[in-house]
Design an enzyme around this catalytic site. Structure first.
Site, mmCIF file in Angstrom:
data_model
loop_
_atom_site.group_PDB
_atom_site.id
_atom_site.type_symbol
_atom_site.label_atom_id
_atom_site.label_comp_id
_atom_site.label_asym_id
_atom_site.label_seq_id
_atom_site.Cartn_x
_atom_site.Cartn_y
_atom_site.Cartn_z
ATOM 1 C CG ASP A 237 -28.513 35.495 80.926
ATOM 2 O OD1 ASP A 237 -28.341 35.475 82.157
ATOM 3 O OD2 ASP A 237 -28.296 34.514 80.185
ATOM 4 C CG HIS B 248 -32.116 36.839 85.202
ATOM 5 N ND1 HIS B 248 -30.968 37.582 85.077
ATOM 6 C CD2 HIS B 248 -32.080 35.915 84.193
ATOM 7 C CE1 HIS B 248 -30.257 37.134 84.052
ATOM 8 N NE2 HIS B 248 -30.912 36.132 83.501
#
Length: 294
Positions: free
Chosen positions: A106, A272
């Protein structure tokens, strides 16, 4: 305490911040960089496995966790990925490493991207998790992107608007972020979530994390545009969640091959948050990829 039991904790002073660092294990140096809205604790499921083969260095990025949180500058440069990458290079130098492996998830992966461009001689191999380049994502924005990644546009709003709104109930906002971006049924360890909430509940962290995104939408784009002719030279591993937004919306390896010379990668069965949703698969991929220096 989660994570810390097996690691040594220290603070490294860089040119622009005080960085909280945990390190442990032995072998080749592997720097692990966390994402939003987390801290180094996100690696708690993979670290016990990786530390058997690597010297792991797990810092909190500036603005996150227990690292310092300088107030954002008018041009947001304080939280540019260039400055955040510089922090990490200085952390590694303080530990005696002029070359190392690095993996980021991320926001941490965006720091890895910038680090690989600015310090190619220091990065032996790099891994980015669940991103495509910032510039590409902004330049190909559509309704799907704006809906799924609404926070990219919410967090960059001026006048402390997101800071005040998140600050009203930071635990709720953090919990919603974990739920929305993970695969259906994903379970996060309570100790880890409690630690994320502890760190994210401070006004300084909320401001710093907004500045991270404001930088991405401004000065980071300028740096990216200046370097569009550059490609990452070190071997690059790209991992992403098969049940996430990145998988649904991008030709992930195709996009990265426009930005790097030597790219490999695959999707993993998760959303994610790869390191917490699919830790064993992440460990297997990292150990395979980082098995040899170059």
């Amino acid at each position: 305490m989660i994570f810390e039991d097996q690691f040594t904790k220290t603070t490294v002073k860089t040119a622009g911040a005080q960085i909280n660092v945990l390190q442990g294990g032995s072998g080749a140096p592997l720097l692990l960089l966390h994402g939003y809205p987390q801290t180094h604790v996100m690696w708690h499921e993979v670290a016990p496995h990786l530390m058997q083969n690597f010297h792991l260095i797990c810092p909190d990025l500036r603005g996150y966790g227990d690292s310092s949180k300088p107030f954002g500058s008018a041009d947001h440069a304080t939280y540019s990925k260039r400055e955040m990458a510089k922090d990490m290079v200085e952390v590694m130098a303080s530990l005696g490493y002029s070359e190392f492996f690095v993996a980021g998830h991320d926001r941490g992966a965006r720091v890895v991207h910038r680090m690989a461009l600015d310090y190619p001689e220091k990065i032996n191999k790099a891994c980015v998790m669940d991103i495509v380049p910032t510039h590409h994502m902004f330049k190909t924005t559509d309704q799907q992107f704006a809906t799924s990644y609404y926070h990219w546009y919410f967090l960059i709003q001026p006048d402390n608007l997101p800071e005040r709104m998140i600050g009203a109930d930071p635990a709720y906002y953090l919990g919603e972020s974990l739920k929305r971006w993970s695969a259906s049924g994903a379970v996060f360890k309570k100790q880890a979530v409690d630690e994320y909430i502890r760190c994210f509940s401070s006004a300084e962290t909320i401001h710093a994390s907004c500045e991270d995104y404001r930088a991405a939408a401004s000065i980071d784009l300028k740096h990216d545009q200046q370097d569009m002719s550059q490609k990452i030279k070190s071997p690059l591993l790209v991992l992403w969640g098969a049940e996430g937004f990145i998988e649904r919306n991008y030709d992930v390896l195709g996009v990265w091959r426009e930005h790097a010379l030597n790219v490999q990668g695959k999707s993993l069965q998760c959303g994610h948050f790869l390191a917490e949703e699919a830790p064993l698969a992440v460990c297997a991929e990292l150990m395979r990829f980082f098995d040899h220096p170059k």
